[in-house]
Scaffold this motif. Structure first.
Motif, PDB file in Angstrom:
ATOM      1  N   VAL A 145       0.842  -1.202   0.000  1.00 29.17           N
ATOM      2  CA  VAL A 145       0.000   0.000   0.000  1.00 29.17           C
ATOM      3  C   VAL A 145       0.877   1.251   0.000  1.00 29.17           C
ATOM      4  CG1 VAL A 145      -1.754   1.290   1.263  1.00 29.17           C
ATOM      5  CG2 VAL A 145      -1.873  -1.198   1.163  1.00 29.17           C
ATOM      6  N   PHE A 146       1.930   1.265   0.835  1.00 30.71           N
ATOM      7  CA  PHE A 146       2.811   2.437   0.902  1.00 30.71           C
ATOM      8  C   PHE A 146       3.506   2.688  -0.438  1.00 30.71           C
ATOM      9  CE2 PHE A 146       3.550   1.920   5.753  1.00 30.71           C
ATOM     10  CZ  PHE A 146       2.288   2.433   5.971  1.00 30.71           C
ATOM     11  N   LEU A 147       3.982   1.613  -1.088  1.00 30.40           N
ATOM     12  CA  LEU A 147       4.778   1.767  -2.305  1.00 30.40           C
ATOM     13  C   LEU A 147       3.925   1.956  -3.550  1.00 30.40           C
ATOM     14  CD1 LEU A 147       7.398  -1.054  -1.611  1.00 30.40           C
ATOM     15  CD2 LEU A 147       7.844   1.395  -1.534  1.00 30.40           C
ATOM     16  N   PHE A 148       2.846   1.127  -3.693  1.00 29.08           N
ATOM     17  CA  PHE A 148       2.108   1.099  -4.956  1.00 29.08           C
ATOM     18  C   PHE A 148       0.670   1.611  -4.838  1.00 29.08           C
ATOM     19  CE2 PHE A 148       4.860  -2.847  -4.908  1.00 29.08           C
ATOM     20  CZ  PHE A 148       5.911  -2.257  -5.583  1.00 29.08           C
ATOM     21  N   GLY A 149       0.247   2.015  -3.634  1.00 28.55           N
ATOM     22  CA  GLY A 149      -1.153   2.428  -3.432  1.00 28.55           C
ATOM     23  C   GLY A 149      -1.577   3.558  -4.356  1.00 28.55           C
ATOM     24  N   ALA A 150      -0.695   4.527  -4.593  1.00 26.15           N
ATOM     25  CA  ALA A 150      -1.067   5.672  -5.431  1.00 26.15           C
ATOM     26  C   ALA A 150      -1.170   5.261  -6.892  1.00 26.15           C
ATOM     27  CB  ALA A 150      -0.032   6.784  -5.266  1.00 26.15           C
ATOM     28  N   ASN A 151      -0.211   4.454  -7.357  1.00 31.46           N
ATOM     29  CA  ASN A 151      -0.170   4.054  -8.769  1.00 31.46           C
ATOM     30  C   ASN A 151      -1.268   3.055  -9.105  1.00 31.46           C
ATOM     31  OD1 ASN A 151       1.079   3.613 -11.430  1.00 31.46           O
ATOM     32  ND2 ASN A 151       1.541   1.594 -10.586  1.00 31.46           N
TER      33      ASN A 151
ATOM     34  N   LEU B  40       0.119   7.848  19.290  1.00 31.41           N
ATOM     35  CA  LEU B  40       0.303   6.454  19.682  1.00 31.41           C
ATOM     36  C   LEU B  40       1.609   5.899  19.110  1.00 31.41           C
ATOM     37  CD1 LEU B  40      -3.356   5.170  19.272  1.00 31.41           C
ATOM     38  CD2 LEU B  40      -2.059   5.365  21.401  1.00 31.41           C
ATOM     39  N   ASN B  41       1.928   6.313  17.871  1.00 30.74           N
ATOM     40  CA  ASN B  41       3.187   5.885  17.267  1.00 30.74           C
ATOM     41  C   ASN B  41       4.378   6.380  18.081  1.00 30.74           C
ATOM     42  OD1 ASN B  41       3.339   4.189  15.027  1.00 30.74           O
ATOM     43  ND2 ASN B  41       2.278   5.698  13.769  1.00 30.74           N
ATOM     44  N   ASP B  42       4.264   7.650  18.557  1.00 32.35           N
ATOM     45  CA  ASP B  42       5.340   8.201  19.377  1.00 32.35           C
ATOM     46  C   ASP B  42       5.470   7.418  20.677  1.00 32.35           C
ATOM     47  OD1 ASP B  42       5.898  10.003  17.470  1.00 32.35           O
ATOM     48  OD2 ASP B  42       4.971  11.730  18.454  1.00 32.35           O
ATOM     49  N   LEU B  43       4.331   7.014  21.221  1.00 33.68           N
ATOM     50  CA  LEU B  43       4.342   6.226  22.461  1.00 33.68           C
ATOM     51  C   LEU B  43       5.066   4.893  22.235  1.00 33.68           C
ATOM     52  CD1 LEU B  43       3.245   6.039  25.394  1.00 33.68           C
ATOM     53  CD2 LEU B  43       1.284   4.825  24.452  1.00 33.68           C
ATOM     54  N   VAL B  44       4.721   4.212  21.148  1.00 33.23           N
ATOM     55  CA  VAL B  44       5.375   2.945  20.810  1.00 33.23           C
ATOM     56  C   VAL B  44       6.878   3.152  20.686  1.00 33.23           C
ATOM     57  CG1 VAL B  44       5.664   1.226  18.988  1.00 33.23           C
ATOM     58  CG2 VAL B  44       3.362   1.902  19.708  1.00 33.23           C
ATOM     59  N   LEU B  45       7.253   4.236  19.976  1.00 32.36           N
ATOM     60  CA  LEU B  45       8.673   4.532  19.792  1.00 32.36           C
ATOM     61  C   LEU B  45       9.352   4.732  21.137  1.00 32.36           C
ATOM     62  CD1 LEU B  45      10.993   5.102  17.881  1.00 32.36           C
ATOM     63  CD2 LEU B  45      10.280   7.480  17.767  1.00 32.36           C
ATOM     64  N   ALA B  46       8.683   5.445  22.047  1.00 36.57           N
ATOM     65  CA  ALA B  46       9.243   5.693  23.375  1.00 36.57           C
ATOM     66  C   ALA B  46       9.468   4.378  24.123  1.00 36.57           C
ATOM     67  CB  ALA B  46       8.309   6.606  24.169  1.00 36.57           C
ATOM     68  N   GLY B  81      16.592   5.226  13.714  1.00 32.40           N
ATOM     69  CA  GLY B  81      16.084   5.686  12.426  1.00 32.40           C
ATOM     70  C   GLY B  81      14.835   6.541  12.580  1.00 32.40           C
ATOM     71  N   SER B  82      13.914   6.120  13.478  1.00 26.59           N
ATOM     72  CA  SER B  82      12.681   6.875  13.672  1.00 26.59           C
ATOM     73  C   SER B  82      12.920   8.193  14.395  1.00 26.59           C
ATOM     74  CB  SER B  82      11.673   6.042  14.477  1.00 26.59           C
ATOM     75  OG  SER B  82      11.323   4.887  13.760  1.00 26.59           O
ATOM     76  N   LEU B  83      14.032   8.272  15.149  1.00 26.52           N
ATOM     77  CA  LEU B  83      14.307   9.501  15.891  1.00 26.52           C
ATOM     78  C   LEU B  83      14.996  10.550  15.032  1.00 26.52           C
ATOM     79  CD1 LEU B  83      15.475   7.964  19.293  1.00 26.52           C
ATOM     80  CD2 LEU B  83      13.390   9.274  18.869  1.00 26.52           C
ATOM     81  N   LEU B  84      15.616  10.126  13.901  1.00 23.53           N
ATOM     82  CA  LEU B  84      16.313  11.082  13.036  1.00 23.53           C
ATOM     83  C   LEU B  84      15.323  12.131  12.544  1.00 23.53           C
ATOM     84  CD1 LEU B  84      18.675   8.899  10.814  1.00 23.53           C
ATOM     85  CD2 LEU B  84      19.250  10.353  12.758  1.00 23.53           C
ATOM     86  N   PRO B  85      15.630  13.413  12.708  1.00 29.40           N
ATOM     87  CA  PRO B  85      14.677  14.448  12.317  1.00 29.40           C
ATOM     88  C   PRO B  85      14.521  14.560  10.801  1.00 29.40           C
ATOM     89  CG  PRO B  85      16.736  15.430  13.037  1.00 29.40           C
ATOM     90  CD  PRO B  85      16.884  13.953  13.237  1.00 29.40           C
ATOM     91  N   GLY B  86      15.603  14.392  10.047  1.00 29.74           N
ATOM     92  CA  GLY B  86      15.576  14.619   8.604  1.00 29.74           C
ATOM     93  C   GLY B  86      14.633  13.683   7.859  1.00 29.74           C
ATOM     94  N   LEU B  87      14.368  12.524   8.448  1.00 34.53           N
ATOM     95  CA  LEU B  87      13.587  11.499   7.759  1.00 34.53           C
ATOM     96  C   LEU B  87      12.149  11.939   7.496  1.00 34.53           C
ATOM     97  CD1 LEU B  87      14.731   8.674   7.039  1.00 34.53           C
ATOM     98  CD2 LEU B  87      13.171   7.784   8.728  1.00 34.53           C
ATOM     99  N   ALA B  94       9.889   6.695   6.188  1.00 35.41           N
ATOM    100  CA  ALA B  94       9.498   6.680   7.592  1.00 35.41           C
ATOM    101  C   ALA B  94       8.432   5.613   7.838  1.00 35.41           C
ATOM    102  CB  ALA B  94       8.963   8.052   7.999  1.00 35.41           C
ATOM    103  N   ARG B  95       7.499   5.477   6.884  1.00 30.59           N
ATOM    104  CA  ARG B  95       6.443   4.466   7.022  1.00 30.59           C
ATOM    105  C   ARG B  95       7.025   3.056   6.979  1.00 30.59           C
ATOM    106  NH1 ARG B  95       1.643   6.505   3.013  1.00 30.59           N
ATOM    107  NH2 ARG B  95       0.388   7.556   4.587  1.00 30.59           N
ATOM    108  N   LEU B  96       7.948   2.835   6.020  1.00 32.20           N
ATOM    109  CA  LEU B  96       8.539   1.498   5.906  1.00 32.20           C
ATOM    110  C   LEU B  96       9.327   1.161   7.175  1.00 32.20           C
ATOM    111  CD1 LEU B  96       9.686   1.327   2.177  1.00 32.20           C
ATOM    112  CD2 LEU B  96       7.738   0.210   3.268  1.00 32.20           C
ATOM    113  N   LEU B  97       9.960   2.192   7.773  1.00 33.87           N
ATOM    114  CA  LEU B  97      10.693   1.975   9.012  1.00 33.87           C
ATOM    115  C   LEU B  97       9.735   1.545  10.128  1.00 33.87           C
ATOM    116  CD1 LEU B  97      13.736   2.388   9.551  1.00 33.87           C
ATOM    117  CD2 LEU B  97      13.131   4.460  10.760  1.00 33.87           C
ATOM    118  N   ARG B  98       8.554   2.194  10.163  1.00 36.26           N
ATOM    119  CA  ARG B  98       7.549   1.805  11.160  1.00 36.26           C
ATOM    120  C   ARG B  98       7.068   0.375  10.898  1.00 36.26           C
ATOM    121  NH1 ARG B  98       5.992   7.171  10.838  1.00 36.26           N
ATOM    122  NH2 ARG B  98       4.217   6.880   9.463  1.00 36.26           N
ATOM    123  N   LEU B  99       7.018   0.024   9.573  1.00 34.59           N
ATOM    124  CA  LEU B  99       6.583  -1.329   9.221  1.00 34.59           C
ATOM    125  C   LEU B  99       7.602  -2.371   9.680  1.00 34.59           C
ATOM    126  CD1 LEU B  99       4.663  -3.228   7.787  1.00 34.59           C
ATOM    127  CD2 LEU B  99       5.780  -2.693   5.637  1.00 34.59           C
TER     128      LEU B  99
END
Lengths: 257, 257, 257, 257
Positions: A145-151, B40-46, B81-87, B94-99
Motif C-alpha cells: 500500500v505504501f509503495l504502490f497504493g497511489a499508482n 500512539l506511534n510516538d508512544l510505541v517509539l518511546a 532511524g525513527s528519531l532522526l529528524p531529517g527522515l 518513515a512508514r517502511l521503518l515503522r513497518l
C-alpha cells in the motif's frame, strides 16, 4: 438406536436431501415440480426431527446429555432452523440451511469423520509456519500500500485489498500483470479499471524486488505449509484408521470366542 | 530483564505497532484520527527506546556487548532511524521503518525464530541446485535475447527483461502467450505493447524447442529446489525444536529436584 | 504363441497403426495418400484379426476361455468393431476405434501394464479423501448457485456449470476473475458473455469468504488426494516390479542349475 | 595441469566470458564498446585454445586420448567453431557458440557436474512413466484432432498443434479457455484468431469429458513423473556426493598419517 440399519437409513435420507437441494439449482425444474420438491423437503425435515427426538429419547432419563456432542447440536440447529416460521422471508438463508444438511453425511460416515478430523488436527502442529505466512502477508501488504497504493489503487488501494491481491499472487494467478502495472506505471500498462489510474508512477526496480521476493518467499512458505499439513494429516489418518480397526478386530476376536 | 512478563509486554506493544501501521493504509482514517495515531506511534517509539536502554543497562558495566547480537542491532537501528529528524521529509521511508518494527515479532517469539532460521539455514545445502537454476536462467535468457530479441522486445529486449520473463515462465504464468508471439511472429499474435513490434519474425520450430525445453527443465530444477529447501528446513526445524525442548525439560528436571 | 518374437512383431504393428492414425490428422496427406493409408489400415486390421484367431486357437479345445481375459475382450471388440460394415457412416467413431488400437500397447508392454495397474489400484485406497473432495465440490457448487447464480449465470447458472467452475478453480486457473465478478458485481466487472448480466449484485464479503475458503480447502484436499495417489502408486509399482523380477530371477536360478 | 589454481583461473575466465556474452544483449553498449568487447572475446578464445593445447600436451605422447572425454570434445568444438572464418556470416550462430562457453562451468565445478549427472541418470528409471505420459499425450492429441479439429483449428488443427495444446494444458495454463471454445463452439466463444472459425460446433458433453479427464490423468501422471525424477535424483545426488567425499576424507586420513 445407533444400529447399523438405522444409520444406513439416515445416510440414505441425507443423500436424498443432497439430491433435492441440488435440483433446486435448476429454475425450470423448480417451476414445474416446485410443490412436489417442497413436499419431499418437508418429509426429509420430518425424518430429521424424528431422528433428533429418537436420539434424545435413547438417552432418557437424561435427554439433555444429547447436547454434549457437537454433532448433535449441529443436527438440532439444522432441524430447529428449518422449523422457524420467520425464515421463509429469507430464501437464500433457508436454502443454505437445507444445504448444510448435506454435511450431516460426515457424521454418519465414520471414516470420513476421521479423515476430516486428521486434517483439522494437523493445523495446530504447523501453527508457527502459519504465523510466518500471516506475518509475511501482513508486512508485504502494508509495504504494498505504501509503495504502490497511489499508482495502482485497484490492487493496492488499502490493506484488505492488498491482502487479497497478495493471496492471489500466492496462487501465482495473474501476478505478472500486477508486476507490470507497477513496473511501467498504470498509464502505460492498463489497470482492470482504467478510471482508477490518477497518479501513474513507474517503479521498475522496486516492483521487481518486491514481487520476485514475495513470489519466492511466499511460494516457499506456502508450499511448506501445505506439505506440512498434508504430511501431518496423513500420519494422523494412518494412526486414526489403525486405532479404529484395532478395537473392531478385538471385537471380532471376542465374537469368535 | 528477559523475564516472561517483560517479553509478553514487548510482544503486545509490537502487535499494537503492527495494527497502527496497518491503519495508516486507510487514508480516510488518517484524515480523521491522524494526530491520535501519530501520538500512539510516538508512544510505541518511546517504549522501544526505553527497551533498548533497559537491555543495554542489563549488560552494565559492558553496555556495548549489546551490539554483539544481530537482533539488538536491528532494534537499535529501528529506534534511531525513527528519531532522526531529517527522515520526516521522506514519508514512504518513515512508514517502511515503522513497518519494519513488525519484524521484531520474530525475535520475541523463539519458535518463529527457529522456523525462520531453519528455512534460511537450509538454503546453502541446496546451493549447487540453486547455481544450476541460475545457470539455466542465464543461458536461456541470453539465448532468448539473441533468438527472439528482434521479434519480441517486450519479453526479450535485453538480458534483465529476458531474465524476468523466464522467471515468470518458471511459475508457468502466461508462458503460452510468450510462446505464441515467437511462434506466429509479433505481427500475427499481438504483443502487450503492439508499438514495439518493428521486426516481426515467426520461428515456430525454434520457439517450441526453446520454450518446451525451458518449461520442462525449469519446472524440474525449480521443483527440485523447492522440495530440497522444504525437506531440509523441515529436518532442521524438527532438530531445532527438539534441542529447544530438551534443555527446557532439563531445566524442569532441575527445578523439580 | 506368446513367444517373444511374436509379441515384438505385434508391438511393432501397433506402433505402425499408431503412426497411421496420427497421419490421418493431416488433411493434405489424407487427400494425396488416402487410398494407400486405407490399404495399410486394412492390413493392420487383418493382422490383428489373425492374432485374435491365433490366440483363440492356442486355447483349443476351449477357445472361449479366450474371453476370460479383459484385454482379450478389448482386442476382440476393436477388431469386430472395425469389421462392422455400418460403421463406415460414422467417420469419427471409426477413427476413434482405430485410435483405441494404440492402447493395445499397454498389453504388450508388461512394465507399462504394471505401472498403470498400480496407478488404478491406488485409487480405492484414497477413497474417502476422494469422497471428501466430491462433498466439498457439491456443497460449494450448490451454495455458489444460491449466492451468485443471479449475478453470474455464466459461472454459477446451475449445478453442473458451478461444478465445472469449481473444478477449474481447483486448478487455480482464472479464479481471481471469478472472484472479481462477484466482488464488484457483473455490471462493473464484465462476464465473458456480457449479455448474461441481467441482475448485477456486488457481494464483496460473501465472495471473498466463499472463494478464499474454497481455494484453501480445495487446494489442500486436492493436493492431499494427488499426493496420496502418487505415494500409494509408487509403493504399488515398486512391489509389482519386484514381484515381477523375483520369479524371473528364480527362473534364471533354475536355468543355471 | 589439473591443479587447483589452474582450474580456478579457467573458472574465472568462463565467468568473465559469461559476463561478456551477457553484455552483448544490450545494443547501446555494443554500439559504444563493441570493438573493446570484441577484443576481450578474442582474448577469452585465445585462453581457451591455449587450455586445449595444454590439456592435450599433458597427455603426451598420446594427445588423441584427449578426445576420449566427452567434455574435452565439447571444449574442442567450442574453440574450433569460434575459429572457423565462415561463421562470421551467421551472427546468431556465432553468438550462441559464445553462449555455449558458459556451459563449460559445469565441467570445472565437480559438484555441479554431479547434480546434473544425478538429474540425467534418474530419467531412465522413470522410463515407463514417461512412456505412459507420451502415450496419454498421443492418444488425446489424435482424439482431439478428430473431435475438435473442425471447430477449433487454432488448438486442434493437426497432430503437432494438438500436442502443443495438450502440453500447455498439462501446465494448467489457459485450459479453461480451450474447454470453452469446444463447449460453446468457436462462434460463441472466440478463438485467439477468429478468422479460423469456419465450422463452429458446440460439443458441451464431449468437451467436458475430454478436458476434465485429461486434466486429471495428465496432472496425475505428470506429477508422478516429476516426483519420480526428483526423488530418484535426490537419492543419486546423496550417493554421488558421499562417494565424492569418502575418497577425499581417505586422502585427508592419509595426509594426516
Amino acid at each position: 438406536m445407533a444400529s447399523a440399519p438405522f444409520n444406513r437409513f439416515v445416510t440414505g435420507v441425507i443423500v436424498f436431501a443432497a439430491v433435492l437441494v441440488g435440483l433446486e439449482t435448476y429454475p425450470p425444474l423448480m417451476a414445474r415440480y416446485g410443490p412436489a420438491l417442497h413436499l419431499l423437503n418437508d418429509l426429509v425435515l420430518a425424518i430429521f426431527a424424528l431422528e433428533v427426538l429418537l436420539r434424545m429419547g435413547a438417552l432418557w432419563p437424561r435427554p439433555l446429555r444429547y447436547f454434549l456432542d457437537g454433532w448433535n447440536v449441529f443436527d438440532f440447529l439444522i432441524v430447529v432452523g428449518s422449523l422457524l416460521p420467520g425464515l421463509g422471508a429469507y430464501a437464500v438463508a433457508a436454502r443454505l440451511l437445507r444445504l448444510l444438511r448435506v454435511l450431516r453425511l460426515i457424521r454418519t460416515l465414520p471414516d470420513l469423520q476421521i479423515i476430516l478430523g486428521a486434517l483439522l488436527r494437523s493445523i495446530p502442529s504447523i501453527g508457527y509456519v502459519l504465523l510466518l505466512m500471516l506475518l509475511l502477508l501482513y508486512v508485504y501488504a502494508v509495504a504494498g500500500v505504501f509503495l504502490f497504493g497511489a499508482n495502482d489503487p485497484f490492487h493496492f488501494g488499502n490493506l484488505h485489498t492488498a491482502l487479497l491481491t497478495l493471496f492471489s499472487i500466492l496462487t501465482l494467478e495473474g501476478w505478472v500483470d500486477v508486476l507490470r502495472i507497477q513496473y511501467f506505471g498504470c498509464a502505460r500498462f492498463e489497470l482492470p479499471n482504467p478510471a482508477l489510474c490518477t497518479q501513474p508512477q513507474a517503479q521498475p526496480l522496486v516492483a521487481v524486488v518486491y514481487m520476485v521476493s514475495f513470489v519466492l518467499l511466499g511460494t516457499l512458505v506456502f508450499l511448506n505449509l501445505l506439505v506440512g499439513i498434508i504430511v501431518n494429516s496423513m500420519d494422523e489418518m494412518r494412526k486414526s484408521l489403525q486405532e479404529r480397526k484395532a478395537p473392531s478386530s478385538d471385537l471380532e476376536a471376542r465374537l469368535e470366542e
